[in-house]
Design a protein around this motif. Sequence first.
Motif, PDB file in Angstrom:
ATOM      1  N   GLU A 419       0.814  -1.212   0.000  1.00  0.00           N
ATOM      2  CA  GLU A 419       0.000   0.000   0.000  1.00  0.00           C
ATOM      3  C   GLU A 419       0.848   1.263   0.000  1.00  0.00           C
ATOM      4  O   GLU A 419       0.380   2.331   0.390  1.00  0.00           O
ATOM      5  CB  GLU A 419      -0.965  -0.016   1.197  1.00  0.00           C
ATOM      6  N   GLY A 420       2.108   1.140  -0.433  1.00  0.00           N
ATOM      7  CA  GLY A 420       2.945   2.316  -0.569  1.00  0.00           C
ATOM      8  C   GLY A 420       3.876   2.534   0.612  1.00  0.00           C
ATOM      9  O   GLY A 420       3.660   2.026   1.714  1.00  0.00           O
ATOM     10  N   GLN A 421       4.938   3.308   0.371  1.00  0.00           N
ATOM     11  CA  GLN A 421       5.976   3.511   1.379  1.00  0.00           C
ATOM     12  C   GLN A 421       5.472   4.275   2.595  1.00  0.00           C
ATOM     13  O   GLN A 421       5.947   4.046   3.713  1.00  0.00           O
ATOM     14  CB  GLN A 421       7.167   4.244   0.753  1.00  0.00           C
ATOM     15  N   GLU A 422       4.494   5.156   2.406  1.00  0.00           N
ATOM     16  CA  GLU A 422       3.957   5.890   3.555  1.00  0.00           C
ATOM     17  C   GLU A 422       3.344   4.937   4.574  1.00  0.00           C
ATOM     18  O   GLU A 422       3.529   5.106   5.786  1.00  0.00           O
ATOM     19  CB  GLU A 422       2.908   6.896   3.081  1.00  0.00           C
ATOM     20  N   ALA A 426       4.428   3.971   8.448  1.00  0.00           N
ATOM     21  CA  ALA A 426       3.409   3.978   9.501  1.00  0.00           C
ATOM     22  C   ALA A 426       3.373   2.663  10.261  1.00  0.00           C
ATOM     23  O   ALA A 426       2.913   2.614  11.402  1.00  0.00           O
ATOM     24  CB  ALA A 426       2.038   4.269   8.903  1.00  0.00           C
ATOM     25  N   GLY A 427       3.865   1.608   9.636  1.00  0.00           N
ATOM     26  CA  GLY A 427       3.921   0.318  10.323  1.00  0.00           C
ATOM     27  C   GLY A 427       4.945   0.265  11.430  1.00  0.00           C
ATOM     28  O   GLY A 427       4.872  -0.598  12.313  1.00  0.00           O
ATOM     29  N   ASN A 432      11.019   5.222  14.877  1.00  0.00           N
ATOM     30  CA  ASN A 432      11.468   3.829  14.824  1.00  0.00           C
ATOM     31  C   ASN A 432      12.021   3.493  13.446  1.00  0.00           C
ATOM     32  O   ASN A 432      13.026   2.773  13.326  1.00  0.00           O
ATOM     33  CB  ASN A 432      10.307   2.890  15.142  1.00  0.00           C
ATOM     34  N   TYR A 433      11.355   3.985  12.403  1.00  0.00           N
ATOM     35  CA  TYR A 433      11.811   3.696  11.041  1.00  0.00           C
ATOM     36  C   TYR A 433      13.236   4.200  10.831  1.00  0.00           C
ATOM     37  O   TYR A 433      14.078   3.513  10.228  1.00  0.00           O
ATOM     38  CB  TYR A 433      10.864   4.332  10.024  1.00  0.00           C
ATOM     39  N   ASN A 454       9.469  -2.788   3.238  1.00  0.00           N
ATOM     40  CA  ASN A 454      10.894  -2.561   3.168  1.00  0.00           C
ATOM     41  C   ASN A 454      11.376  -1.333   3.919  1.00  0.00           C
ATOM     42  O   ASN A 454      10.809  -0.237   3.812  1.00  0.00           O
ATOM     43  CB  ASN A 454      11.343  -2.479   1.719  1.00  0.00           C
ATOM     44  N   ILE A 455      12.470  -1.548   4.646  1.00  0.00           N
ATOM     45  CA  ILE A 455      13.203  -0.488   5.333  1.00  0.00           C
ATOM     46  C   ILE A 455      14.451  -0.222   4.511  1.00  0.00           C
ATOM     47  O   ILE A 455      15.300  -1.108   4.356  1.00  0.00           O
ATOM     48  CB  ILE A 455      13.563  -0.918   6.769  1.00  0.00           C
TER      49      ILE A 455
END
Length: 459
Positions: A419-422, A426-427, A432-433, A454-455
């Motif tokens: 559902e996109g990088q945004e 948010a996950g 934290n990201y 993906n990080i």
Amino acid sequence: MTVLGETVVADLRAGFAGSVLGPADAPYAEARALFNSMITKRPSVIAQCATAADVSRAIEFGREQGLEIAVRGGGHGVAGTASTEGGIVIDLRRMNQATVDPQRRVVRIAGGATMSHLDRATQPFDLATTGGRVSTTGVGGFTLGGGSGWLERKFGLACDNLVAAELVTADGNTVVASEESHPDLFWALHGGGGNFGVVTSLTLRLHPLPTASVALLLWRPEAGPEVTRAYRDFMENAPEEVGGGVIYLTGPAEPFVPAHLVGKLTCAMLVTYAGDLAQARKVIGPLLKLGHEGELLAEVPYAELQCMFDDPPGYRNYWSAEHLDSLPDRAIELFCARAYDMVVPSPSQHVLFPYGGAVAAGPTGYPVPWRRAPWVVHPLGLWTEAEDDERAVRWARDLRADVKPWSTGAVYSNFIGQEGQERVVAGYGLDNYRRLARIKAAYDPDNAFHLNPNIRPER
């Protein structure tokens, strides 16, 4: 698809304890199939690993050949990231052993095991840990993504019960992460997913659970708003032993389902209870007085409860979720009204889950920002015909839009597709990201493991 020469593949096969499959091999078609039949990727090679050494060799091979690397545990994820078009699949399913230490109350579970492998191993000792809501989910991806399941309000999220993890990193080396060893990586594995390596085993904390109970209560769909309000009010003070949710589904052809609900949209209340049926009846007494039309009440071993609601493989799938900071009557009205857009009949589910309990009370430092939400709506679409694709996807997206005014913005990545990088950020939460991105750079600087929420590595 990248076509690999037989000599190249033979080099991977040499000394490989498991099996190496290419498109010409008879087992290939079955081995590449995923839970979501919408994903039809054709990898150039499938490395069915039997040991951690196999995993290391497969990573090395994939990187030498310039192949995209996918990692398959249970293969249950909706986005199809357990496969790759033209790359290499590191298939862990042969690595499914579980070893229980009842004195220490821990289990060491291999990276390709499913919930069934885990629960069947711990059940003889009257021990359990938080697993998914079906028996077919892979333990590895589930736990690394945070891990939400029936027992979470009592025992916390799956990642809260993570004691140690063994993984093979992008350079082929084996690392054991725990509070004492590689603590930064250990922190990252509490919600950071498969970004940091291929997890070949997990050690999980266990809890006493001699038996469990389940109640499935059914109504006509028009009763949904009243039922959901009652469930919301009940859960405000429910003990931690209670889990479950309100689920709109297609009435199954089972003896406990009234004939007028079979094959039709049905409102169900599912209550799971970490304890015996007599105690469960006392606790959920108010819910049993709401005038349901069908019921299943049973006391079962937890391993059996986990199998009761398995969602079948081979269907077309689309899932999403929205976490809510409150559940006012208006949100309930919108949730219930949108259920009529779901594909029926189908195995699809229109779900409202409660969190709270040990989920909300758990560690605050891990990258699982969604744990503070008291509620989550989860459209879980499974259907047969491609002609229903647009309808099923629109239903899920419209449900998210309906409840957006009450959304926390947090995302549980295991509940959604791409559902996109945004939504990826948010996950984990933004701060934290950023920390995860630095850890990613230390263990996978080239982003070899990118088929996941993906990080991106950043120093």
